[in-house]
Structures are given as C-alpha cells and as structure tokens.
Design a protein around this motif. Structure first.
Motif, PDB file in Angstrom:
ATOM      1  N   ALA A 113       0.944  -1.247   0.000  1.00  0.00           N
ATOM      2  CA  ALA A 113       0.023  -0.046   0.194  1.00  0.00           C
ATOM      3  C   ALA A 113       0.995   1.211  -0.058  1.00  0.00           C
ATOM      4  N   VAL A 114       1.851   1.305   0.938  1.00  0.00           N
ATOM      5  CA  VAL A 114       2.871   2.495   0.905  1.00  0.00           C
ATOM      6  C   VAL A 114       3.722   2.741  -0.474  1.00  0.00           C
ATOM      7  N   CYS A 115       4.011   1.557  -0.898  1.00  0.00           N
ATOM      8  CA  CYS A 115       4.822   1.818  -2.211  1.00  0.00           C
ATOM      9  C   CYS A 115       3.909   2.106  -3.366  1.00  0.00           C
ATOM     10  N   LEU A 116       2.559   1.916  -3.450  1.00  0.00           N
ATOM     11  CA  LEU A 116       1.633   2.088  -4.426  1.00  0.00           C
ATOM     12  C   LEU A 116       1.187   3.676  -4.052  1.00  0.00           C
ATOM     13  N   ALA A 117       1.369   4.136  -3.109  1.00  0.00           N
ATOM     14  CA  ALA A 117       0.767   5.509  -2.800  1.00  0.00           C
ATOM     15  C   ALA A 117       1.887   6.595  -2.613  1.00  0.00           C
ATOM     16  N   GLY A 132       3.763  28.618   1.930  1.00  0.00           N
ATOM     17  CA  GLY A 132       3.546  27.446   2.660  1.00  0.00           C
ATOM     18  C   GLY A 132       4.367  26.208   1.868  1.00  0.00           C
ATOM     19  N   GLY A 133       4.818  26.633   0.490  1.00  0.00           N
ATOM     20  CA  GLY A 133       5.634  25.765  -0.040  1.00  0.00           C
ATOM     21  C   GLY A 133       4.870  24.509  -0.655  1.00  0.00           C
ATOM     22  N   PHE A 134       5.666  23.880  -1.317  1.00  0.00           N
ATOM     23  CA  PHE A 134       5.223  22.459  -1.928  1.00  0.00           C
ATOM     24  C   PHE A 134       6.002  21.327  -1.931  1.00  0.00           C
ATOM     25  N   GLU A 135       5.740  20.237  -1.386  1.00  0.00           N
ATOM     26  CA  GLU A 135       6.482  18.893  -1.371  1.00  0.00           C
ATOM     27  C   GLU A 135       5.466  17.960  -1.844  1.00  0.00           C
ATOM     28  N   HIS A 136       6.052  17.167  -2.669  1.00  0.00           N
ATOM     29  CA  HIS A 136       5.473  16.023  -3.291  1.00  0.00           C
ATOM     30  C   HIS A 136       5.237  14.896  -2.516  1.00  0.00           C
ATOM     31  N   ASN A 137       5.953  14.646  -1.480  1.00  0.00           N
ATOM     32  CA  ASN A 137       5.599  13.482  -0.237  1.00  0.00           C
ATOM     33  C   ASN A 137       4.461  14.106   0.599  1.00  0.00           C
ATOM     34  N   LEU A 138       4.679  15.236   0.968  1.00  0.00           N
ATOM     35  CA  LEU A 138       3.443  15.973   1.754  1.00  0.00           C
ATOM     36  C   LEU A 138       2.122  15.887   0.964  1.00  0.00           C
ATOM     37  N   GLN A 139       2.251  16.194  -0.205  1.00  0.00           N
ATOM     38  CA  GLN A 139       1.259  16.068  -1.077  1.00  0.00           C
ATOM     39  C   GLN A 139       0.698  14.593  -1.291  1.00  0.00           C
ATOM     40  N   SER A 140       1.408  13.491  -1.478  1.00  0.00           N
ATOM     41  CA  SER A 140       0.646  12.253  -1.328  1.00  0.00           C
ATOM     42  C   SER A 140      -0.089  11.975  -0.356  1.00  0.00           C
ATOM     43  N   LEU A 141       0.217  12.561   1.009  1.00  0.00           N
ATOM     44  CA  LEU A 141      -0.727  12.183   1.975  1.00  0.00           C
ATOM     45  C   LEU A 141      -1.833  13.177   2.042  1.00  0.00           C
ATOM     46  N   ARG A 142      -1.551  14.247   1.362  1.00  0.00           N
ATOM     47  CA  ARG A 142      -2.971  15.291   1.191  1.00  0.00           C
ATOM     48  C   ARG A 142      -3.712  14.553   0.333  1.00  0.00           C
ATOM     49  N   VAL A 143      -3.145  14.022  -0.833  1.00  0.00           N
ATOM     50  CA  VAL A 143      -4.148  13.075  -1.730  1.00  0.00           C
ATOM     51  C   VAL A 143      -5.104  12.131  -0.971  1.00  0.00           C
ATOM     52  N   VAL A 144      -4.411  11.444  -0.160  1.00  0.00           N
ATOM     53  CA  VAL A 144      -5.108  10.157   0.425  1.00  0.00           C
ATOM     54  C   VAL A 144      -5.972  10.713   1.543  1.00  0.00           C
ATOM     55  N   ASP A 145      -5.580  11.684   2.147  1.00  0.00           N
ATOM     56  CA  ASP A 145      -6.336  12.356   3.329  1.00  0.00           C
ATOM     57  C   ASP A 145      -7.467  13.249   2.815  1.00  0.00           C
ATOM     58  N   GLU A 146      -7.266  14.072   1.918  1.00  0.00           N
ATOM     59  CA  GLU A 146      -8.161  14.973   1.528  1.00  0.00           C
ATOM     60  C   GLU A 146      -8.884  15.306   0.100  1.00  0.00           C
ATOM     61  N   LEU A 147      -7.818  15.064  -0.852  1.00  0.00           N
ATOM     62  CA  LEU A 147      -8.151  15.359  -2.004  1.00  0.00           C
ATOM     63  C   LEU A 147      -8.896  14.342  -2.958  1.00  0.00           C
ATOM     64  N   GLU A 148      -8.807  13.046  -2.579  1.00  0.00           N
ATOM     65  CA  GLU A 148      -9.644  12.040  -3.356  1.00  0.00           C
ATOM     66  C   GLU A 148     -11.015  12.332  -2.932  1.00  0.00           C
ATOM     67  N   GLU A 149     -12.131  12.433  -4.015  1.00  0.00           N
ATOM     68  CA  GLU A 149     -13.654  12.514  -3.537  1.00  0.00           C
ATOM     69  C   GLU A 149     -14.226  11.463  -3.795  1.00  0.00           C
ATOM     70  N   ARG A 150     -14.196  10.292  -3.017  1.00  0.00           N
ATOM     71  CA  ARG A 150     -14.827   8.956  -3.410  1.00  0.00           C
ATOM     72  C   ARG A 150     -16.186   8.578  -2.558  1.00  0.00           C
ATOM     73  N   TYR A 151     -16.080   9.189  -1.221  1.00  0.00           N
ATOM     74  CA  TYR A 151     -16.827   8.619  -0.197  1.00  0.00           C
ATOM     75  C   TYR A 151     -17.851   9.556   0.349  1.00  0.00           C
ATOM     76  N   ALA A 152     -19.173   9.301   0.793  1.00  0.00           N
ATOM     77  CA  ALA A 152     -20.245  10.066   1.191  1.00  0.00           C
ATOM     78  C   ALA A 152     -19.880  10.728   2.279  1.00  0.00           C
ATOM     79  N   GLY A 153     -19.099  10.133   3.452  1.00  0.00           N
ATOM     80  CA  GLY A 153     -18.990  10.383   4.673  1.00  0.00           C
ATOM     81  C   GLY A 153     -17.988  11.390   4.911  1.00  0.00           C
TER      82      GLY A 153
END
Ligand code: MG
Length: 381
Positions: free
Chosen positions: A99-103, A127-148
């Motif tokens: 999971a970690v590798c794929l993400a 606040g800068g941009f860092e791709h690794n921090l952004q990976s976490l942001r993608v899985v924590d905030e940016l993906e819009e797939r769940y209702a809740g």
C-alpha cells in the motif's frame, strides 16, 4: 519472540505492523470479512483517481518521448514488487508495504522533479510544495470518493508511512500522523523497506531507460563499478550476447545483488536490536539498510545517474520547458481564480494558492501541456 498468524501465507514477525494493534482510521469503519485493513488500504489506493494519473506522469522521460520508458505508474509497480519480496523475507507486513509503495508518488506533479521544484518555488510565500506531503494530502483530503468524508480514510500506519519526510513546522500542523518527526522516532519497517525499494527501483530502471534512450552508452555505464562487475560476468558467461539481452541480464543481477544485500544486512540489524513490537521499531536505530560496502557501491551508481542522465542536455531541455509550463500556469491561475475548474475555484475562496497548487499537482504531463496551450495560446511542444 511471539509470532502472530496473519491472513497471509507466512507468519508475521512480532516486529511487523499489525492493523489489529494499530491506531485505526480517522473515521471508524467496521471490519470486512476476508480482507485485512491494510489490504483494503491498498485496494483504495489502486482504485483512486490519483493512482490512474500516474500513468501519464514523468519519471525521467516525458510520456510522449517513447512508449517503453518508465512512468510514475510502472515505477510504483516496480517499487511494490521489490518491496513485497523483501517484506516476505523479513516477515513484515506485505499488505502495508505494498500500500505504501503504490501510494508513495501519488502527490507528484507533472514533469517529475522539475515540476515539483518549480511548484515549490511558486509556493514559496504560501507554505511551499512538497510532493511527499502532497501524497498524504491526496489520500487524506483530495480524493472525492466517499459520502461521509474526504480522502480515502486509510489506516494510521499507512498514512504515517506515506509521510517520508516532513519539516518540524509542517509536522506541528499535521498532528499525530507526523508526530515521529518531532519525537525523532523511526518509521515502521514496512515504510523503511518501501523507501529503499524506491531507490533500488529507480537506480536500476533509470540505468535501463538511460541505455535504451541512448543518452548514456554501455562504455559510460561500465564506469560504474557495480554495473561493470555484472556486465563482465554476463559477457563471460554468454559471449556474443546482444546488447539488449546483455543489459537486461546485467541490470537483473545488479538489482538482485542490492535486494539480497539489503535483506541480509536488515536481518542482521533486526537480530541485534531484537524489536518485539511496532513501537520497538519506532525506538530502534534505522534497521533497513544496505551493508556499508553496498551502500558505497550504490552511491556511486546514484551519482553516475545524476551527472550523466538527469543532467544530460536532452533531459535538461525538457526540464526547462516543463518549468516554464508550471510557472506560467501558476501565474495565470493566481491572476484570476475564475479560470480554475469549478471545484478548485471554490476551494480557492479559502486558500487561493493552495487550490492552484492542488490543481497543477494533479495534472498529468499531457494535460498540463494542453492546459498551457489553451490558456497561453502557443505551442511549445
Ligand atoms: Mg518513487
């Protein structure tokens, strides 16, 4: 040492990550029959939009330069393959490792490091941009797939392991998931393996892609001791073998040598430190490592790729154009947030620059090029 039975075909070691002993998800979800929590995390990552975009994001060569070069997607798959074989041998959690590798590269901008560095420059006052921090942001905030909830609601250990580096300032903002950067603890073994599998994968596939592209030749590659050693071995075993097969046989041996060395050295360190839990791993010195001689050899390979491939004039020319595209797109969207797609324009009401960075970071190479053409009206490519 206690050994727990996992859902997998091998027994997890006591120092392996175990979701049953983990810190769970931000939004609690009932367990499902037949799939472990980390398996579910891996599946959520594979089904995410950001994962599919990796197919059209640069590793070293832009996707349009040829169909056979690695992209972020094939890179991530190779990292996962290497890391899983290591994980099994060390009896750590293969599902979490995968999971970690794929993400790990989900937050990468278009155009590889050129894109990331330029976006970081553009975001300097925001606040800068860092791709690794952004990976976490993608899985924590940016993906819009769940209702809740926003994001994928992954387990704590998966999120913590995706975050490979983090400044103290960002760690304070992120809270518990980044706590280890403030308390100076080590990542879990699964994350340590993913990190080194990433290196093994790109050093070898960049050598392979570099030779395939003709940007580096065999004579140059043979100045790298580790490459030369296996190249000579292949030449002696199979005299007259075609270059293509010879390169493959050499890279295959090289990759195997790195993996075997890593497993042996790591096992030695685990035996010495005797970690009996995930928390012991966090307190221990770094456990996943190459032996000292292999570390030296690997560094020489890395250095070679830096000078001969990543700074090759042909690569630098593409880098130059990529930087221009990212910089100009950022400028346009900062000038007028109404040019952003609706959902990003809405987010821009709260934090304009971050919404622009999220939009640009999510672009594939070809989408960024097209968007640049649409908005700035000239064909750079
Ligand atoms: Mg990577």
């Amino acid at each position: 040492m206690t050994v727990r039975q996992s859902g997998s075909i091998y027994e997890l070691a006591a120092y392996a990550a175990d979701a049953a002993l983990g810190r769970g998800r931000r939004h609690p979800e009932p367990p499902v029959v037949g799939r472990s929590d980390y398996q579910r995390d891996r599946d959520r990552i594979i089904h995410s939009t950001a994962f599919r975009r990796l197919e059209y994001k640069t590793q070293v060569f832009i996707n349009t330069e040829g169909d056979l070069y690695r992209t972020r997607l094939t890179h991530s798959l190779e990292v996962a393959q290497i890391a899983r074989s290591i994980a099994r041998r060390l009896r750590i959690n293969e599902d979490l490792t995968e999971a970690v590798c794929l993400a790990h590269d989900l937050g990468h901008t278009p155009f590889g490091h050129a894109g990331q560095d330029t976006l970081n420059e553009c975001m300097r006052d925001h606040g800068g941009f860092e791709h690794n921090l952004q990976s976490l942001r993608v899985v924590d905030e940016l993906e819009e797939r769940y209702a809740g909830f926003d994001g994928l609601n992954l387990c704590f250990e998966t999120r913590e392991s995706i975050l490979k580096h983090c400044s103290a300032e960002n760690a304070r903002k992120l809270g518990d998931v980044a706590q280890r950067f403030l308390s100076r603890q080590r990542p879990l073994l699964e994350a340590q393996v993913a990190n080194l599998a990433d290196q093994i994968a790109y050093n070898n596939h960049d050598m392979d892609d570099g030779l395939r592209s003709g940007l580096i030749n065999l004579q140059q590659a043979c100045t790298v001791p580790l490459f030369k050693q296996y190249f000579d071995e292949v030449q002696t075993t199979y005299p007259g073998l075609s270059d293509r097969r010879c390169i493959h046989e050499t890279v295959r041996r090289l990759m195997n040598a790195l993996i075997v060395d890593l497993i042996e050295e790591t096992q030695r360190r685990i035996d010495a430190a005797q970690p009996a839990s995930m928390d012991d791993v966090r307190q221990a010195p770094p456990l996943v490592a190459f032996s000292e001689p292999m570390h030296e050899l690997n560094s020489a390979l890395k250095k070679f790729l830096h000078t001969e491939l990543y700074r090759h004039p042909t690569v630098l020319r593409t880098t130059f154009k990529a930087q221009k595209v990212v910089r100009e797109l950022f400028g346009v969207f900062m000038q007028d947030k109404r040019l952003l797609p609706v959902q990003f324009a809405q987010k821009a009401m709260d934090n304009h620059a971050r919404a622009v960075a999220d939009y640009i970071a999510g672009m594939t190479d070809r989408f960024a090029i097209r968007e640049h053409q649409r908005l700035l009206g000239f064909d750079e490519w």
